[in-house]
Scaffold this motif. Structure first.
Motif, PDB file in Angstrom:
ATOM      1  N   ASP A 178      -5.134   5.745  -6.477  1.00 33.98           N
ATOM      2  CA  ASP A 178      -5.825   7.007  -6.783  1.00 33.98           C
ATOM      3  C   ASP A 178      -6.499   7.551  -5.529  1.00 33.98           C
ATOM      4  O   ASP A 178      -7.452   6.970  -5.033  1.00 33.98           O
ATOM      5  CB  ASP A 178      -6.936   6.770  -7.838  1.00 33.98           C
ATOM      6  N   ASP A 179      -5.987   8.610  -5.012  1.00 36.37           N
ATOM      7  CA  ASP A 179      -6.686   9.311  -3.934  1.00 36.37           C
ATOM      8  C   ASP A 179      -6.233  10.752  -3.988  1.00 36.37           C
ATOM      9  O   ASP A 179      -5.147  11.043  -4.496  1.00 36.37           O
ATOM     10  CB  ASP A 179      -6.354   8.686  -2.572  1.00 36.37           C
ATOM     11  N   ARG A 180      -7.064  11.644  -3.479  1.00 36.01           N
ATOM     12  CA  ARG A 180      -6.736  13.054  -3.544  1.00 36.01           C
ATOM     13  C   ARG A 180      -5.745  13.404  -2.438  1.00 36.01           C
ATOM     14  O   ARG A 180      -5.881  12.949  -1.305  1.00 36.01           O
ATOM     15  CB  ARG A 180      -8.010  13.891  -3.371  1.00 36.01           C
ATOM     16  N   VAL A 181      -4.765  14.236  -2.755  1.00 37.16           N
ATOM     17  CA  VAL A 181      -3.854  14.735  -1.729  1.00 37.16           C
ATOM     18  C   VAL A 181      -4.565  15.866  -0.997  1.00 37.16           C
ATOM     19  O   VAL A 181      -5.226  16.686  -1.632  1.00 37.16           O
ATOM     20  CB  VAL A 181      -2.553  15.284  -2.374  1.00 37.16           C
ATOM     21  N   LEU A 234       0.830  -1.199   0.000  1.00 37.18           N
ATOM     22  CA  LEU A 234       0.000   0.000   0.000  1.00 37.18           C
ATOM     23  C   LEU A 234       0.871   1.257   0.000  1.00 37.18           C
ATOM     24  O   LEU A 234       0.614   2.217  -0.735  1.00 37.18           O
ATOM     25  CB  LEU A 234      -0.919  -0.026   1.232  1.00 37.18           C
ATOM     26  N   LYS A 235       1.928   1.228   0.786  1.00 35.47           N
ATOM     27  CA  LYS A 235       2.831   2.380   0.867  1.00 35.47           C
ATOM     28  C   LYS A 235       3.481   2.643  -0.499  1.00 35.47           C
ATOM     29  O   LYS A 235       3.561   3.782  -0.963  1.00 35.47           O
ATOM     30  CB  LYS A 235       3.912   2.122   1.924  1.00 35.47           C
ATOM     31  N   THR A 236       3.922   1.554  -1.131  1.00 37.33           N
ATOM     32  CA  THR A 236       4.596   1.697  -2.425  1.00 37.33           C
ATOM     33  C   THR A 236       3.647   2.292  -3.467  1.00 37.33           C
ATOM     34  O   THR A 236       4.014   3.197  -4.217  1.00 37.33           O
ATOM     35  CB  THR A 236       5.128   0.330  -2.897  1.00 37.33           C
ATOM     36  N   LEU A 237       2.414   1.792  -3.477  1.00 36.30           N
ATOM     37  CA  LEU A 237       1.430   2.334  -4.421  1.00 36.30           C
ATOM     38  C   LEU A 237       1.141   3.808  -4.102  1.00 36.30           C
ATOM     39  O   LEU A 237       1.089   4.651  -4.997  1.00 36.30           O
ATOM     40  CB  LEU A 237       0.133   1.519  -4.371  1.00 36.30           C
ATOM     41  N   ALA A 238       0.990   4.100  -2.803  1.00 31.84           N
ATOM     42  CA  ALA A 238       0.649   5.469  -2.396  1.00 31.84           C
ATOM     43  C   ALA A 238       1.780   6.443  -2.734  1.00 31.84           C
ATOM     44  O   ALA A 238       1.534   7.582  -3.136  1.00 31.84           O
ATOM     45  CB  ALA A 238       0.327   5.505  -0.908  1.00 31.84           C
TER      46      ALA A 238
END
Ligand code: CA
Length: 228
Positions: free
Chosen positions: A224-227, A163-167
């Motif tokens: 995909d998530d908004r910063v 998850l960290k790597t993707l994020a």
């Protein structure tokens, strides 16, 4: 520091061989020949990594894995026979971090164990602490904890790393090969299904926010998530 490894295998010749290889590498090695002994040894010795055969007398490796997972996130490498295709997938979905198919070369097993420890070392909390904050997801790389909509999500070490790597690569597609290299630390070919199954487990744990990880057909995965 001597990392502690527990080998669980009822076939004495394999157990002794693996044990000899790992001791030569400087690891502290414990052995168990059946499932009950494995659980006792895991409690007594608190290993950093467990090599776990699936076919065991008494309670089998998958049950041992399920029990270990209820307790902690110790790194688990399953030993499976070539014919036990479903066991592999069940094992991974129960939270095994990796598997090696029998017959295997002890050198390959040692290489994977080294890669696992390298990764754990490079993720020591004091090495770099960082908060990754998005609209729905928050990651703390120091405590290695994840929150989805401010609810703590229980992740295994590999799931957190994935998850960290993707994020960290938000908005970019990472191929399964890239994820194997970055997350498991393999610079050689391993089974790409490792990635699929762990992505599946991760999505389940993300619950309503599972769409945070998008599948890009034929290419890989994208976070995909908004910063905020
Ligand atoms: Ca066995």
């Amino acid at each position: 520091m001597h990392e502690k490894i527990l080998i669980v295998e009822d076939e004495e010749s394999i157990r002794k061989l693996v044990c000899a290889y790992l001791e030569k590498e400087g690891y502290q090695v414990f052995q168990a020949a059946d499932g009950n002994a494995a659980i006792k040894a895991a409690h007594a010795f608190q290993p950093d990594l467990v090599v776990l055969d699936i076919m065991l007398p008494g309670i089998d490796g998958l049950e041992v894995l399920a029990q270990l997972r209820r307790e902690n996130g110790v790194y688990v490498i399953l030993l499976t026979a070539r014919t036990e295709e479903t066991d592999k997938i069940v094992g991974l979905s129960l939270g095994a971090d990796d598997y090696v198919t029998k017959p295997f070369s002890p050198r390959e097993l040692v290489a994977r164990i080294k890669a696992a420890f390298r990764r754990m070392q490079s993720n020591l909390p004091e090495a770099r602490r960082q908060q990754l904050i998005f609209e729905h997801l928050r990651l703390d790389t120091g405590s290695r904890q994840a929150w989805v909509d401010e609810q703590l999500v229980e992740l295994t070490s590999i799931e957190f790393e994935l998850l960290k790597t993707l994020a960290e690569h938000r908005g970019l597609v990472l191929s399964r090969e890239q994820l194997l290299e970055k997350v498991w630390g393999y610079d050689y070919f391993a089974d790409l299904r490792l990635v699929n199954v762990h992505i599946g487990n991760l999505r389940k744990k993300l619950g309503q926010q599972q769409d945070l990880i998008a599948t890009v057909r034929g290419v890989g995965y994208r976070f995909d998530d908004r910063v905020v």
